[in-house]
Design a protein around this motif. Structure first.
Motif, PDB file in Angstrom:
ATOM      1  N   ARG A  14      39.805  35.524  91.506  1.00 47.32           N
ATOM      2  CA  ARG A  14      40.754  36.849  90.954  1.00 47.32           C
ATOM      3  C   ARG A  14      39.222  37.004  89.568  1.00 47.32           C
ATOM      4  NH1 ARG A  14      46.503  36.082  90.858  1.00 47.32           N
ATOM      5  NH2 ARG A  14      47.047  34.739  93.016  1.00 47.32           N
ATOM      6  N   ILE A  16      39.508  37.960  85.955  1.00 50.31           N
ATOM      7  CA  ILE A  16      40.334  38.029  84.455  1.00 50.31           C
ATOM      8  C   ILE A  16      39.655  38.341  83.684  1.00 50.31           C
ATOM      9  CG2 ILE A  16      41.600  36.176  83.239  1.00 50.31           C
ATOM     10  CD1 ILE A  16      42.255  34.746  85.868  1.00 50.31           C
ATOM     11  N   ASP A  95      43.207  40.985  87.900  1.00 57.32           N
ATOM     12  CA  ASP A  95      44.361  39.893  88.232  1.00 57.32           C
ATOM     13  C   ASP A  95      45.055  39.800  87.152  1.00 57.32           C
ATOM     14  OD1 ASP A  95      43.559  40.700  91.364  1.00 57.32           O
ATOM     15  OD2 ASP A  95      41.711  39.416  91.011  1.00 57.32           O
ATOM     16  N   GLY A  96      44.487  39.604  86.403  1.00 55.35           N
ATOM     17  CA  GLY A  96      44.556  38.815  84.645  1.00 55.35           C
ATOM     18  C   GLY A  96      43.892  39.448  83.674  1.00 55.35           C
ATOM     19  N   SER A 147      48.976  39.637  85.993  1.00 52.33           N
ATOM     20  CA  SER A 147      49.419  38.736  85.264  1.00 52.33           C
ATOM     21  C   SER A 147      48.612  38.973  84.073  1.00 52.33           C
ATOM     22  CB  SER A 147      48.642  37.124  85.381  1.00 52.33           C
ATOM     23  OG  SER A 147      49.753  36.637  84.398  1.00 52.33           O
ATOM     24  N   MET A 231      48.510  31.776  84.257  1.00 53.98           N
ATOM     25  CA  MET A 231      47.714  32.877  84.769  1.00 53.98           C
ATOM     26  C   MET A 231      48.034  33.513  86.359  1.00 53.98           C
ATOM     27  SD  MET A 231      45.737  35.194  84.098  1.00 53.98           S
ATOM     28  CE  MET A 231      45.541  35.756  82.222  1.00 53.98           C
TER      29      MET A 231
END
Ligand SMILES: NC(=O)c1ccc[n+]([C@@H]2O[C@H](COP(=O)([O-])OP(=O)(O)OC[C@H]3O[C@@H](n4cnc5c(N)ncnc54)[C@H](OP(=O)(O)O)[C@@H]3O)[C@@H](O)[C@H]2O)c1
Length: 251
Positions: A14, A16, A95-96, A147, A231
């Motif tokens: 991911r 982030i 992704d976050g 998220s 997350m």
């Protein structure tokens, strides 16, 4: 403390972004996200602090992070759009996002509050997360499980004397989270929530309570279970909530 045992590869592959990643809670969150497999984008205003975390993550053999030096007090819309374009070129999606950076401003009655400081607090704590979120939403929509976490505070839920712009900015943060969460409620691929860290052993806490012994409060590392839960994929479907990192809830 919120209870959650994060699987080792919770955030594997991911991407982030963490704001205020150089110090305090943001530094701990970025480090824990990396430790659980994420490629972290470290955004902050003090380059040396970001570089020191970068080195720590690299020497631990974790996924190579990216550094974004940015002052949220002076950045303008164009800077956020440029950042979004750079992240798109480098990663193609996001992704976050952990909106963590924040400033305290003054502890003084509203009657005496310096208007210049008021605006600065609102710019860093509210306006910057709005502009950053707006610029990054197209990248977040390219993720199958995104998220976004905003950072609130106890004084953003119940007003308290002398907390001035900081408290008002945290009420606004809760509001922004709720509005955005409601707008995206029908999209199962993205969730929007807020964390109230609670009293935590950081520089901000010691500015706010200079007489308090620092060891009274948990370290940033100790409050990470909720940061990991919200997350990662185990919180899929949780949307529009404001949760307490030091609360008694379990995942
Ligand atoms: N600690 C607590 O007890 C507590 C309680 C409730 C809520 N919170 C919230 O939790 C979040 C993190 O707080 P903390 O205690 O970790 O604070 P901190 O130790 O003061 O760290 C704040 C981080 O934000 C960065 N930052 C500040 N202004 C910035 C700007 N203009 N541009 C870019 N980055 C900026 C700082 O960068 P530099 O390192 O370069 O200064 C630092 O990395 C904040 O939103 C705070 O309101 C904290």
């Amino acid at each position: 403390m919120f209870h959650y045992d994060a699987p080792a590869e919770l955030l594997k592959d991911r991407i982030i972004l963490v704001t205020g990643a150089g110090d305090g809670i943001g530094r701990a969150a970025a480090w824990h996200y990396a430790r659980h497999g994420a490629t972290v984008v470290l955004l902050g205003r003090t380059l040396e602090k970001l570089e020191s975390l970068y080195d720590e993550i690299e020497s631990a053999g974790l996924p190579q992070p990216a550094i974004v030096p940015m002052n949220l007090d002076t950045a303008v819309e164009h800077d956020y759009i440029e950042l979004s374009n750079q992240l798109y070129d480098e990663f193609g999606h996001l992704d976050g996002v952990l909106h963590n950076a924040g400033i305290l401003g003054m502890r003084t009655p509203i009657e005496n509050y310096d208007p210049v400081t008021w605006e600065k607090v609102m710019r860093v704590n509210v306006h910057a997360p709005f502009l950053l979120t707006q610029a990054l939403l197209p990248l977040l929509h390219k993720s199958s499980d995104a998220s976004v976490i905003f950072t609130s505070s106890g004084v953003g839920r119940t007003g308290r004397a002398y907390w001035g712009a900081y408290a008002v900015s945290k009420f606004a943060t809760e509001g922004m989270m709720q509005v955005l969460a409601d707008e995206l409620d029908n999209d199962p691929a993205i969730r929007i929530n807020a964390i109230n860290p609670g009293a935590t052993r950081t520089q901000m806490r010691s500015y706010a309570y200079p007489a308090e012994p620092p060891e009274t409060n948990p370290t940033p590392a100790e409050i990470m279970p909720l940061y990991l839960y919200l997350m990662g994929p185990d919180s899929k479907g949780v949307n529009g909530r404001s949760m307490d990192a030091q609360g008694q809830e379990s995942a």
